[in-house]
Design an enzyme around this catalytic site. Structure first.
Site, short mmCIF file in Angstrom:
data_model
loop_
_atom_site.label_atom_id
_atom_site.label_comp_id
_atom_site.label_asym_id
_atom_site.label_seq_id
_atom_site.Cartn_x
_atom_site.Cartn_y
_atom_site.Cartn_z
N LYS A 22 0.83 -1.21 0.00
CA LYS A 22 0.00 0.00 0.00
C LYS A 22 0.86 1.26 0.00
O LYS A 22 0.64 2.17 -0.79
CB LYS A 22 -0.92 0.01 1.23
CG LYS A 22 -1.58 1.36 1.45
CD LYS A 22 -2.40 1.43 2.71
CE LYS A 22 -1.68 1.82 3.95
NZ LYS A 22 -1.47 3.22 4.24
N ASN A 23 1.86 1.29 0.90
CA ASN A 23 2.61 2.54 1.04
C ASN A 23 3.57 2.81 -0.12
O ASN A 23 4.08 3.91 -0.26
CB ASN A 23 3.33 2.59 2.39
CG ASN A 23 2.33 2.83 3.52
OD1 ASN A 23 1.18 3.21 3.27
ND2 ASN A 23 2.74 2.59 4.76
N CYS A 116 -5.05 8.41 8.53
CA CYS A 116 -5.10 7.90 9.90
C CYS A 116 -4.62 8.99 10.86
O CYS A 116 -3.48 9.45 10.78
CB CYS A 116 -4.20 6.67 10.03
SG CYS A 116 -4.97 5.18 9.39
N ARG A 121 0.17 15.05 12.36
CA ARG A 121 1.30 14.62 11.52
C ARG A 121 1.73 15.78 10.63
O ARG A 121 1.17 16.01 9.56
CB ARG A 121 0.90 13.38 10.72
CG ARG A 121 0.66 12.17 11.63
CD ARG A 121 -0.03 11.04 10.94
NE ARG A 121 0.78 10.37 9.96
CZ ARG A 121 0.31 9.47 9.11
NH1 ARG A 121 -0.96 9.13 9.14
NH2 ARG A 121 1.12 8.90 8.24
N GLN A 125 8.66 19.25 6.78
CA GLN A 125 9.88 18.83 6.06
C GLN A 125 9.62 18.73 4.54
O GLN A 125 10.51 18.98 3.74
CB GLN A 125 10.40 17.49 6.59
CG GLN A 125 10.82 17.55 8.04
CD GLN A 125 11.91 18.59 8.29
OE1 GLN A 125 12.97 18.56 7.67
NE2 GLN A 125 11.64 19.53 9.18
N ASP A 304 4.49 0.77 12.06
CA ASP A 304 3.20 0.25 11.59
C ASP A 304 2.90 -1.15 12.15
O ASP A 304 1.75 -1.61 12.08
CB ASP A 304 3.16 0.19 10.05
CG ASP A 304 3.21 1.57 9.44
OD1 ASP A 304 3.01 2.55 10.17
OD2 ASP A 304 3.45 1.67 8.23
N ARG A 396 -8.60 0.11 4.54
CA ARG A 396 -7.64 1.00 3.87
C ARG A 396 -6.33 0.27 3.56
O ARG A 396 -5.62 0.66 2.64
CB ARG A 396 -7.32 2.21 4.76
CG ARG A 396 -8.53 3.08 4.99
CD ARG A 396 -8.16 4.31 5.74
NE ARG A 396 -7.01 4.90 5.08
CZ ARG A 396 -6.28 5.86 5.58
NH1 ARG A 396 -6.58 6.36 6.73
NH2 ARG A 396 -5.26 6.33 4.91
C1 EPZ Z 1 4.59 6.95 6.26
O1 EPZ Z 1 3.94 8.08 6.82
C2 EPZ Z 1 3.55 5.87 6.16
N1 EPZ Z 1 2.45 6.36 5.32
C3 EPZ Z 1 3.03 5.49 7.54
O2 EPZ Z 1 2.16 4.37 7.36
C4 EPZ Z 1 4.19 5.08 8.42
O3 EPZ Z 1 3.70 4.88 9.74
C5 EPZ Z 1 5.25 6.19 8.46
O4 EPZ Z 1 5.66 6.52 7.10
C6 EPZ Z 1 6.51 5.80 9.21
O5 EPZ Z 1 7.06 4.65 8.64
C7 EPZ Z 1 2.53 6.28 4.01
O6 EPZ Z 1 3.48 5.79 3.44
C8 EPZ Z 1 1.38 6.81 3.24
P1 EPZ Z 1 6.92 10.13 8.28
P2 EPZ Z 1 4.64 9.49 6.77
O7 EPZ Z 1 6.94 11.41 7.53
O8 EPZ Z 1 5.52 9.55 5.58
C9 EPZ Z 1 7.56 13.40 11.74
C10 EPZ Z 1 0.24 3.05 7.81
O9 EPZ Z 1 -0.31 2.58 8.84
N2 EPZ Z 1 7.46 14.38 10.64
O10 EPZ Z 1 8.03 9.17 8.02
O11 EPZ Z 1 3.58 10.50 6.88
C11 EPZ Z 1 6.23 12.67 11.97
O12 EPZ Z 1 5.39 13.42 12.81
C12 EPZ Z 1 0.79 4.45 7.78
O13 EPZ Z 1 0.34 2.43 6.74
C13 EPZ Z 1 7.68 15.71 10.90
O14 EPZ Z 1 7.93 16.13 12.04
O15 EPZ Z 1 5.53 9.43 8.09
C14 EPZ Z 1 6.72 11.38 12.57
O16 EPZ Z 1 6.97 11.57 13.93
C15 EPZ Z 1 0.38 5.30 8.90
N3 EPZ Z 1 7.62 16.60 9.85
C16 EPZ Z 1 8.04 11.11 11.84
O17 EPZ Z 1 8.45 12.38 11.33
C17 EPZ Z 1 7.36 16.20 8.57
O18 EPZ Z 1 7.32 17.05 7.68
C18 EPZ Z 1 7.97 10.12 10.71
O19 EPZ Z 1 6.89 10.46 9.83
C19 EPZ Z 1 7.14 14.84 8.33
C20 EPZ Z 1 7.20 13.95 9.37
#
Ligand code: EPZ
Length: 416
Positions: A22-23, A116, A121, A125, A304, A396
């Site tokens: 999915k991701n 979700c 979130r 960045q 996840d 989802r």
């Molecule tokens: C991806 O989300 C996945 N979603 C998530 O999967 C997964 O949990 C996550 O990566 C971590 O592996 C998709 O691929 C669509 P991040 P993403 O940016 O990219 C902080 C599932 O259940 N952050 O890596 O949105 C953030 O708050 C889902 O399938 C910032 O501070 O996650 C978090 O603490 C849910 N500023 C950390 O970084 C930013 O601009 C990692 O988030 C971006 C992120």
């Protein structure tokens, strides 16, 4: 309202074939928009998030055909740089439209993404990256407006290792003038998958899967055919379910290397694991050791899988501690597990989990992986009927969940 009914107590047994990730898919679909001709994506999972993305693409003017596990995207008729309707609010990964449309047209207007909502979130960045490439970014009336006269490559250091920001910047930079270097990049297999598709479309990206990604911008991207990697989170969920029910399951059509962090932790608990070329066989045992788990960015233990793992740890002797270093407060599944008899205390960003006899109850999935943890809990319960609402979240990310579990011998069905 639909609910899932689970009557547990049966060990899962048999083989399960895992679909595309999915991701990856939710990033590859917007990536395909950047081509000037048709992109064919094979091994596409059949999920609610994917059909939502299909509607978004059609609203933007692309022609999309989705049948069986193949999606054919013809972006040549794409008309709009604006997407602010309800569909983008339902889908977190709609944020990839920012990078894709910015790269293709130098402009994008996208509604703030939903998805979700286990905690706020931020996307700072992503925006930092677009600005470093020369774009102006404004947040107006709930939409992000991004515009660049000319995207120009730059060196971008990510303050947090972000999966989404790494992909989004890579998309925009693929069409920027000159070289972009992303430092402190995320390393997930899905990032390599997106770089593989972009390179097949004509991009010049090196280092995806490492902390430094180097992107030479190109002037055009063409159509191609690409097969999506297997879903390591679905695979991990079934591996955990097999262990929790003391079953014997071959999780097939996966890349075992992607599962290393989970495999190591299951072995530490005493689960028997056999690694094959494209599969992992998980054999449950009558009792398990308690362990500590730290959810980290890849190649660490996946956040996840943190919620499904919480359920499994209720079946281990003694006290286990599970800490999530990626998301501060991804713990909405815990009050529901407690409703089912789990002995869990929350301490800051850790769950302290004691061995518990789970009981059937009426519970609610509040996000996708929380839903998976409740399904596994229901399968583990020895008697009674567990009713899980919030099925729309589970849909989802888990295709054919009910049929797959039935095939493994579980008593699971949907009721309206
Ligand atoms: C991806 O989300 C996945 N979603 C998530 O999967 C997964 O949990 C996550 O990566 C971590 O592996 C998709 O691929 C669509 P991040 P993403 O940016 O990219 C902080 C599932 O259940 N952050 O890596 O949105 C953030 O708050 C889902 O399938 C910032 O501070 O996650 C978090 O603490 C849910 N500023 C950390 O970084 C930013 O601009 C990692 O988030 C971006 C992120």
């Amino acid at each position: 309202m639909e609910k899932l009914i689970v009557t547990g107590g049966k060990p899962l047994k048999g083989t399960i074939r895992i679909s595309g990730a999915k991701n990856s898919a939710v990033a590859l679909i917007p990536t395909a928009l950047m081509a000037d001709s048709t992109v064919v994506l094979d091994n596409m999972p059949v999920l609610r998030d994917i059909t939502t993305y299909k509607s978004i693409l059609e609203d933007l003017g692309a022609r999309v055909n989705f049948s069986e596990d193949q999606m054919v995207i013809d972006p040549s008729s794409l008309q709009s740089i604006e997407m602010i309707d309800d569909n983008v609010k339902q889908l977190r990964a709609s944020y990839y439209l920012m990078g894709a449309l910015l790269g293709k047209f130098g402009e994008a207007v996208i509604g703030l993404p939903g998805g979700c909502d286990f905690e706020p979130r931020p996307i700072d960045q992503h925006i930092k990256g677009f600005e470093a490439l020369g774009a102006e970014v404004r947040n107006e009336h709930g939409s992000i407006h991004i515009k660049a006269k000319q995207l120009v490559g730059n060196k971008i250091y990510l303050d947090v290792v972000s999966h989404g920001a790494t992909i989004n910047i890579m998309l925009a930079a693929a069409r920027a003038k000159g070289t972009t270097i992303i430092e402190n990049a995320a390393k997930e297999p899905e990032i390599i998958d997106v770089a593989t598709l972009l390179n097949a479309m004509g991009a010049k990206i090196k280092g995806a899967g490492t902390g430094t990604i180097r992107i030479e911008g190109v002037e055009e991207l063409k159509g191609c055919r690409h097969s999506i990697i297997p879903d390591r989170i679905q695979a991990g969920t079934y591996m955990i379910a097999a262990a929790a029910t003391k079953g014997d399951v071959l999780v097939d059509n996966i890349i075992p290397k992607h599962m290393e962090a989970l495999t190591a932790k299951l072995e530490e608990m005493g689960v028997e694991i056999h690694e094959l070329d494209e599969g992992i066989r998980v054999i449950g045992k009558p009792s398990y050791n308690s362990i500590d788990v730290k959810a980290l960015v890849y190649p660490g233990f996946a956040t996840d899988l943190q919620s499904p793992m919480t359920t499994l740890l209720t079946q281990a002797n003694g006290v286990s501690v599970l800490t999530d270093y990626v998301f501060n407060s991804r713990f909405k599944h815990i009050p529901e597990l407690i409703r089912m008899g789990a002995k869990i205390k929350l301490e800051d960003r850790s769950a302290v989990i004691e061995q518990s006899d789970l009981q059937s109850a009426k519970v609610k999935a509040t996000d996708l992986r929380a839903g998976a943890s409740l399904v596994i809990a229901g399968l583990t319960v020895k008697t009674g009927r567990t009713e899980i609402t919030g099925v729309e979240y589970i849909d989802r990310g888990y295709d054919n969940l009910v049929d797959n579990l039935k095939q493994l011998g579980a008593d699971v069905w949907r009721e309206s």
